[in-house]
Motif scaffolding. Structure first.
Motif, short mmCIF file in Angstrom:
data_model
loop_
_atom_site.label_atom_id
_atom_site.label_comp_id
_atom_site.label_asym_id
_atom_site.label_seq_id
_atom_site.Cartn_x
_atom_site.Cartn_y
_atom_site.Cartn_z
N ARG A 361 10.38 10.62 0.65
CA ARG A 361 10.19 9.23 1.05
C ARG A 361 11.09 8.82 2.20
N SER A 385 4.48 2.50 4.70
CA SER A 385 3.80 2.17 3.44
C SER A 385 3.97 3.27 2.41
N LYS A 386 3.82 4.51 2.85
CA LYS A 386 3.96 5.64 1.94
C LYS A 386 5.37 5.70 1.36
N GLU A 389 5.88 2.68 -1.06
CA GLU A 389 5.19 2.89 -2.34
C GLU A 389 5.90 3.94 -3.18
N ALA A 390 6.62 4.84 -2.52
CA ALA A 390 7.37 5.87 -3.26
C ALA A 390 8.73 5.35 -3.72
N ALA A 396 10.39 -0.66 2.67
CA ALA A 396 9.80 -1.96 2.37
C ALA A 396 10.33 -3.02 3.31
N TRP A 418 6.69 -8.02 1.62
CA TRP A 418 7.54 -6.82 1.65
C TRP A 418 9.01 -7.18 1.58
N ARG A 421 9.76 -7.77 -1.99
CA ARG A 421 9.80 -6.51 -2.74
C ARG A 421 11.13 -5.80 -2.51
#
Length: 620
Positions: A361, A385-386, A389-390, A396, A418, A421
């Motif tokens: 990540r 994004s990847k 999400e990981a 984020a 984001w 988050r």
């Protein structure tokens, strides 16, 4: 197969008058062994069944299969169950497993726990689990430690909850692998309890779940310790990790050392990190080298980082590649970092991609940043994004920045999602951005909550904004009467000072103003000077005012000049007045012109009147 594995059972039957003969240590004096063997051989030739059985076992233990077989067969024919078991062992070693199983069955039916264990293992190897369980249970129920362990292993493989009972039974009888596996099972149960507790799936409060899990953790440590004391290197590794987490570094180091000396690469790697943290890089490198040579990718990465810190980039790259060869994706990520530091952008992108495609990540985040830096925002977004999400908090936050840069309402909304988050995961700067958005919406309560989070996380800007928010709420202070004690510092002042101590220039100016209001000129000057030297024009202007009041107008003029050059209109007006009083009318007119340009309106008006007056003086 364990030779003579049912000696304890034989002793219980009273078959042998002198059981010590069977339990003689294997490393006793060779002459004594020869005498014992000769004595047994004479007795066996005279037809003594016990002597035949013991002599066969002695020869079997020594590896003399040809010599052992006739004695074991003769004793077996005479009904000796220990001989039947050992004959099975001999035949198994010769490569006749089915014939071996036949003799084990005879011995097991006669009550030999060792034979029942061997027969159970034979059936399991053949895939006949019901028969394997039957015979292993026979051995386990006779307190045969290997039988208990093998039965536990079989039941655990099937997911049978009864496995723990037999694993514990084997562990309690000193089986080190059973102790290790029991500890691992308790560890897993403890982790599962921790995972379940916050969700309230069973209605158990988190604190209660922790209390329930605590004893399991303590018991796991005890079993790790028992297995480690018996030479189990992985148990020593796990015990070291438990002690390290608890801060008992000296004992942790001892167990890591024990495990590492027994060949456990992960323990050697962990020992290296302990030594590095203690400041002994050279010893750390020795253990990392040992672990890396045994295929530990983490140790290879650590060696790479050590050489990179020393500027030995070629050696660092070699170890990072070794980490990749060991299957550690961090090696590719670290190679990307190394190339990026050297300005080798294309190679950095290549290594980041390799790690990112493998699911790393932070490599995904780094790749996205690199793409953003070269202007490829559309290529950066999916990698951010990847990574996000990981679980990458930085990714984020970076996604929030990316969306905010689009300067559209939709972009602002996506950015806030984001930021929230990342803030929820503890990102201080993300919390600051959420707070700014909430302030713009007029939600001061939510803004204050996020400002406190960001300021507590080390954000100087958040500390300053929180102080300003609290400051705006304070009622005006009445003038103090003579003799009234000075009031205590408010919370907003504490936050101003925290921001100021972190180098926030506006906070430094504000702290200086508060000190000046208290009459603490020295403290005010200190903060103004720090702000001014860091480039604050307000700090320079205020420092000039303070110096002028103290009679140091020449030095004040120097700070006003710095402030005016940075665009401070009031400082330019002050300089115009200084030069006018000195009689340097042209210089005064120049600064008055500058003040008119810089403003604000009130300053510009005063500067305009001064400029006109100076102009008349010059033309008179």
């Amino acid at each position: 197969m364990d030779v003579m594995g049912d000696k304890a059972t034989l002793w219980k039957t009273g078959r042998f008058g002198q059981p010590a003969d069977i339990s003689q240590p294997l490393d006793r004096d060779e002459a004594g062994e020869a005498v014992e063997e000769a004595r047994r051989r004479l007795a066996a030739e005279a037809g003594d069944v016990e002597a035949m059985s013991v002599l066969g076992a002695m020869l079997l233990r020594r590896g003399d299969l040809d010599g052992a077989e006739p004695h074991l067969r003769a004793a077996t024919a005479a009904g000796d169950r220990a001989a039947a078991n050992n004959l099975g062992v001999l035949l198994h070693q010769r490569g006749y497993p089915d014939e071996a199983a036949g003799w084990w069955r005879i011995a097991a039916v006669a009550g030999s726990a060792a034979a029942a264990h061997a027969l159970g293992r034979h059936h399991r190897e053949r895939g006949d689990e019901p028969a394997a369980e039957y015979w292993l249970r026979q051995a386990a129920e006779q307190d045969h430690v290997l039988g208990a362990y093998a039965l536990a292993d079989l039941l655990e493989h099937r997911g049978d909850p009864g496995a723990e009972h037999w694993m514990r039974a084997a562990a309690e009888r000193g089986h080190r692998e059973a102790a290790y596996r029991l500890a691992r099972a308790l560890d897993r149960a403890n982790l599962d309890a921790e995972d379940r507790a916050p969700h309230g799936a069973t209605g158990t409060p988190a604190a209660d779940a922790d209390d329930a899990a605590g004893p399991s953790a303590g018991e796991a440590e005890q079993w790790y310790r028992q297995a480690a004391a018996r030479g189990h290197r992985r148990a020593a590794l796990h015990l070291g990790a438990i002690l390290e987490r608890r801060g008992e570094l000296k004992e942790a180091g001892r167990w890591y050392l024990t495990s590492a000396k027994d060949g456990e690469a992960r323990a050697a790697c962990a020992l290296g990190f302990l030594l590095r943290d203690a400041g002994d890089d050279e010893s750390a490198a020795v253990w990392w080298l040992r672990a890396a040579q045994d295929g530990d990718g983490n140790a290879a990465n650590a060696l790479g980082a050590l050489h990179a810190e020393r500027g030995e980039t070629q050696t660092a790259e070699r170890w990072y590649r070794a980490a990749m060869d060991a299957g550690d994706v961090n090696g590719a990520y670290n190679l990307g970092l190394l190339c990026a530091e050297q300005g080798r952008t294309a190679q950095a992108e290549q290594w980041y991609r390799r790690a990112a495609y493998a699911g790393h990540r932070e490599a995904s985040n780094a790749l996205a940043i690199l793409l953003l830096q070269v202007g490829d925002a559309s290529g950066a977004e999916p990698w951010f994004s990847k990574a996000a999400e990981a679980g990458s908090v930085d990714a984020a936050f970076n996604l929030g920045i990316l969306h905010a840069g689009r300067d559209t309402e939709k972009g602002a909304q996506a950015a806030l999602v984001w930021y929230e988050r990342a803030a929820a995961a503890g990102h201080a700067e993300a919390a600051l951005q959420v707070a700014i958005a909430r302030l713009q919406e007029g939600d001061e309560q939510a803004a204050e909550r996020h400002l406190r989070q960001a300021a507590g996380g080390g954000s100087a800007e958040a500390a300053y904004r929180l102080a300003a928010l609290l400051d705006a709420r304070r009622p005006p202070q009445a003038a103090h009467e003579l003799g009234e004690p000075a009031r205590e510092r408010s919370e907003c002042e504490e936050w101003y000072e925290r921001a100021a101590s972190q180098g926030h220039r506006r906070a430094q100016v504000r702290v200086g103003m508060l000190a000046a209001a208290r009459g603490d000129v020295a403290e005010a000057a200190r903060w103004y000077r720090q702000a001014a030297e860091a480039g604050s024009r307000n700090g320079a202007f205020n420092l000039g005012l303070l110096l002028a009041r103290e009679g140091s107008e020449p030095e004040a003029a120097l700070w006003w000049t710095r402030a005016a050059d940075a665009g401070h209109g009031r400082a330019a007006l002050r300089l115009a007045l200084v030069y006018a009083r000195r009689g340097e009318l042209a210089e005064g007119q120049r600064w008055a012109d500058r003040a008119v340009t810089l403003g604000p309106a009130e300053v510009a008006e005063r500067a305009r009147r001064l400029r006109d007056a100076l102009r008349q003086e010059l033309s008179a």
